[in-house]
Design a protein around this motif. Structure first.
Motif, PDB file in Angstrom:
ATOM      1  N   VAL A  60       3.308  -1.347  34.027  1.00 21.11           N
ATOM      2  CA  VAL A  60       2.774  -0.176  33.323  1.00 21.11           C
ATOM      3  C   VAL A  60       3.757   0.998  33.352  1.00 21.11           C
ATOM      4  CG1 VAL A  60       0.931   1.553  33.291  1.00 21.11           C
ATOM      5  CG2 VAL A  60       0.372  -0.865  33.563  1.00 21.11           C
ATOM      6  N   PRO A  61       4.329   1.371  34.524  1.00 23.80           N
ATOM      7  CA  PRO A  61       5.251   2.510  34.517  1.00 23.80           C
ATOM      8  C   PRO A  61       6.446   2.302  33.575  1.00 23.80           C
ATOM      9  CG  PRO A  61       4.644   1.962  36.762  1.00 23.80           C
ATOM     10  CD  PRO A  61       4.113   0.864  35.884  1.00 23.80           C
ATOM     11  N   GLY A  62       7.043   1.133  33.629  1.00 22.81           N
ATOM     12  CA  GLY A  62       8.192   0.845  32.771  1.00 22.81           C
ATOM     13  C   GLY A  62       7.837   0.854  31.299  1.00 22.81           C
ATOM     14  N   THR A  63       6.699   0.299  30.960  1.00 22.60           N
ATOM     15  CA  THR A  63       6.260   0.273  29.567  1.00 22.60           C
ATOM     16  C   THR A  63       6.031   1.686  29.049  1.00 22.60           C
ATOM     17  OG1 THR A  63       5.229  -1.891  29.881  1.00 22.60           O
ATOM     18  CG2 THR A  63       4.497  -0.606  27.982  1.00 22.60           C
ATOM     19  N   LEU A  64       5.369   2.509  29.855  1.00 17.73           N
ATOM     20  CA  LEU A  64       5.138   3.893  29.451  1.00 17.73           C
ATOM     21  C   LEU A  64       6.451   4.659  29.323  1.00 17.73           C
ATOM     22  CD1 LEU A  64       1.994   4.724  31.614  1.00 17.73           C
ATOM     23  CD2 LEU A  64       2.089   4.530  29.122  1.00 17.73           C
ATOM     24  N   ARG A  65       7.364   4.457  30.265  1.00 21.10           N
ATOM     25  CA  ARG A  65       8.671   5.138  30.194  1.00 21.10           C
ATOM     26  C   ARG A  65       9.442   4.715  28.947  1.00 21.10           C
ATOM     27  NH1 ARG A  65       9.028   3.848  36.234  1.00 21.10           N
ATOM     28  NH2 ARG A  65       8.345   5.801  37.195  1.00 21.10           N
ATOM     29  N   ASN A  66       9.386   3.422  28.625  1.00 25.77           N
ATOM     30  CA  ASN A  66      10.069   2.933  27.418  1.00 25.77           C
ATOM     31  C   ASN A  66       9.523   3.565  26.154  1.00 25.77           C
ATOM     32  OD1 ASN A  66      11.818   1.308  28.828  1.00 25.77           O
ATOM     33  ND2 ASN A  66      10.566  -0.526  28.605  1.00 25.77           N
ATOM     34  N   GLU A  67       8.294   4.038  26.225  1.00 32.70           N
ATOM     35  CA  GLU A  67       7.671   4.676  25.057  1.00 32.70           C
ATOM     36  C   GLU A  67       7.680   6.191  25.160  1.00 32.70           C
ATOM     37  OE1 GLU A  67       6.696   3.544  22.102  1.00 32.70           O
ATOM     38  OE2 GLU A  67       7.463   1.580  22.677  1.00 32.70           O
ATOM     39  N   GLY A  68       8.522   6.744  26.028  1.00 33.74           N
ATOM     40  CA  GLY A  68       8.742   8.175  26.045  1.00 33.74           C
ATOM     41  C   GLY A  68       7.992   8.984  27.084  1.00 33.74           C
ATOM     42  N   ALA A  69       7.171   8.348  27.902  1.00 27.46           N
ATOM     43  CA  ALA A  69       6.404   9.094  28.906  1.00 27.46           C
ATOM     44  C   ALA A  69       7.240   9.347  30.149  1.00 27.46           C
ATOM     45  CB  ALA A  69       5.147   8.320  29.293  1.00 27.46           C
ATOM     46  N   THR A  70       6.966  10.440  30.813  1.00 27.81           N
ATOM     47  CA  THR A  70       7.508  10.702  32.138  1.00 27.81           C
ATOM     48  C   THR A  70       6.460  10.199  33.119  1.00 27.81           C
ATOM     49  OG1 THR A  70       8.681  12.660  31.363  1.00 27.81           O
ATOM     50  CG2 THR A  70       8.284  12.494  33.737  1.00 27.81           C
ATOM     51  N   VAL A  71       6.847   9.231  33.938  1.00 25.57           N
ATOM     52  CA  VAL A  71       5.887   8.579  34.836  1.00 25.57           C
ATOM     53  C   VAL A  71       6.387   8.660  36.271  1.00 25.57           C
ATOM     54  CG1 VAL A  71       4.694   6.424  35.388  1.00 25.57           C
ATOM     55  CG2 VAL A  71       5.259   6.953  33.007  1.00 25.57           C
ATOM     56  N   TYR A  72       5.499   9.099  37.150  1.00 27.28           N
ATOM     57  CA  TYR A  72       5.769   9.117  38.581  1.00 27.28           C
ATOM     58  C   TYR A  72       4.792   8.161  39.255  1.00 27.28           C
ATOM     59  CZ  TYR A  72       8.360  13.396  37.625  1.00 27.28           C
ATOM     60  OH  TYR A  72       9.240  14.320  37.131  1.00 27.28           O
ATOM     61  N   VAL A  73       5.298   7.385  40.209  1.00 28.30           N
ATOM     62  CA  VAL A  73       4.445   6.482  40.983  1.00 28.30           C
ATOM     63  C   VAL A  73       4.410   7.011  42.409  1.00 28.30           C
ATOM     64  CG1 VAL A  73       4.059   4.130  41.780  1.00 28.30           C
ATOM     65  CG2 VAL A  73       5.069   4.536  39.514  1.00 28.30           C
ATOM     66  N   ALA A  74       3.241   7.448  42.837  1.00 25.95           N
ATOM     67  CA  ALA A  74       3.084   8.026  44.161  1.00 25.95           C
ATOM     68  C   ALA A  74       3.072   6.936  45.224  1.00 25.95           C
ATOM     69  CB  ALA A  74       1.786   8.828  44.231  1.00 25.95           C
ATOM     70  N   SER A  75       3.456   7.335  46.411  1.00 23.55           N
ATOM     71  CA  SER A  75       3.409   6.437  47.555  1.00 23.55           C
ATOM     72  C   SER A  75       2.660   7.167  48.662  1.00 23.55           C
ATOM     73  CB  SER A  75       4.829   6.084  47.999  1.00 23.55           C
ATOM     74  OG  SER A  75       4.779   5.257  49.136  1.00 23.55           O
ATOM     75  N   VAL A  76       1.413   6.804  48.839  1.00 26.68           N
ATOM     76  CA  VAL A  76       0.590   7.441  49.869  1.00 26.68           C
ATOM     77  C   VAL A  76       0.103   6.375  50.841  1.00 26.68           C
ATOM     78  CG1 VAL A  76      -0.129   9.362  48.403  1.00 26.68           C
ATOM     79  CG2 VAL A  76      -1.518   7.306  48.458  1.00 26.68           C
ATOM     80  N   ASN A  77      -0.252   6.820  52.045  1.00 26.26           N
ATOM     81  CA  ASN A  77      -0.721   5.907  53.079  1.00 26.26           C
ATOM     82  C   ASN A  77      -2.000   5.212  52.605  1.00 26.26           C
ATOM     83  OD1 ASN A  77      -1.962   4.814  55.428  1.00 26.26           O
ATOM     84  ND2 ASN A  77      -0.653   6.123  56.668  1.00 26.26           N
ATOM     85  N   PRO A  78      -1.988   3.883  52.502  1.00 30.25           N
ATOM     86  CA  PRO A  78      -3.128   3.180  51.924  1.00 30.25           C
ATOM     87  C   PRO A  78      -4.392   3.151  52.774  1.00 30.25           C
ATOM     88  CG  PRO A  78      -1.512   1.612  52.712  1.00 30.25           C
ATOM     89  CD  PRO A  78      -0.906   2.977  52.873  1.00 30.25           C
TER      90      PRO A  78
END
Length: 100
Positions: A60-78
């Motif tokens: 999903v992040p890569g697909t959105l980025r390829n279509e022009g979105a700025t995407v951040y994937v957070a890393s929080v303690n699960p």
């Protein structure tokens, strides 16, 4: 950079993600370009990947980025409380905002 979250922006991001996943990714585009960045955060007991093979958010992040979105994937303690994970997320969002 300003992060603004509202029900309408969450719904719009979900709709864009659905469109981006349904459409073939033949070229870089602007279909998912948004005014504000998209932040993806896993839920309770989330994971980065399973045995290095399956990413939590798949592609999903890569697909959105390829279509022009700025995407951040957070890393929080699960396995921490919602409040603790929320504080971690705030710190990450401040770091992302400082970069731009």
């Amino acid at each position: 950079m300003t992060f603004k979250l509202s029900l309408s922006s969450v719904c719009a991001a979900a709709a864009i993600a659905g469109v981006a996943l349904a459409a073939p990714a033949a070229h870089a585009g602007v279909q998912a370009k948004t005014k504000y960045p998209i932040v993806l955060v896993h839920g309770f007991i989330g994971f980065d990947n399973i045995l290095g093979a399956v990413n939590y958010f798949y592609d999903v992040p890569g697909t959105l980025r390829n279509e022009g979105a700025t995407v951040y994937v957070a890393s929080v303690n699960p396995s921490q409380t919602t409040e603790f994970r929320g504080e971690e997320l705030i710190q990450q969002m401040k770091q992302w905002a400082a970069k731009d």
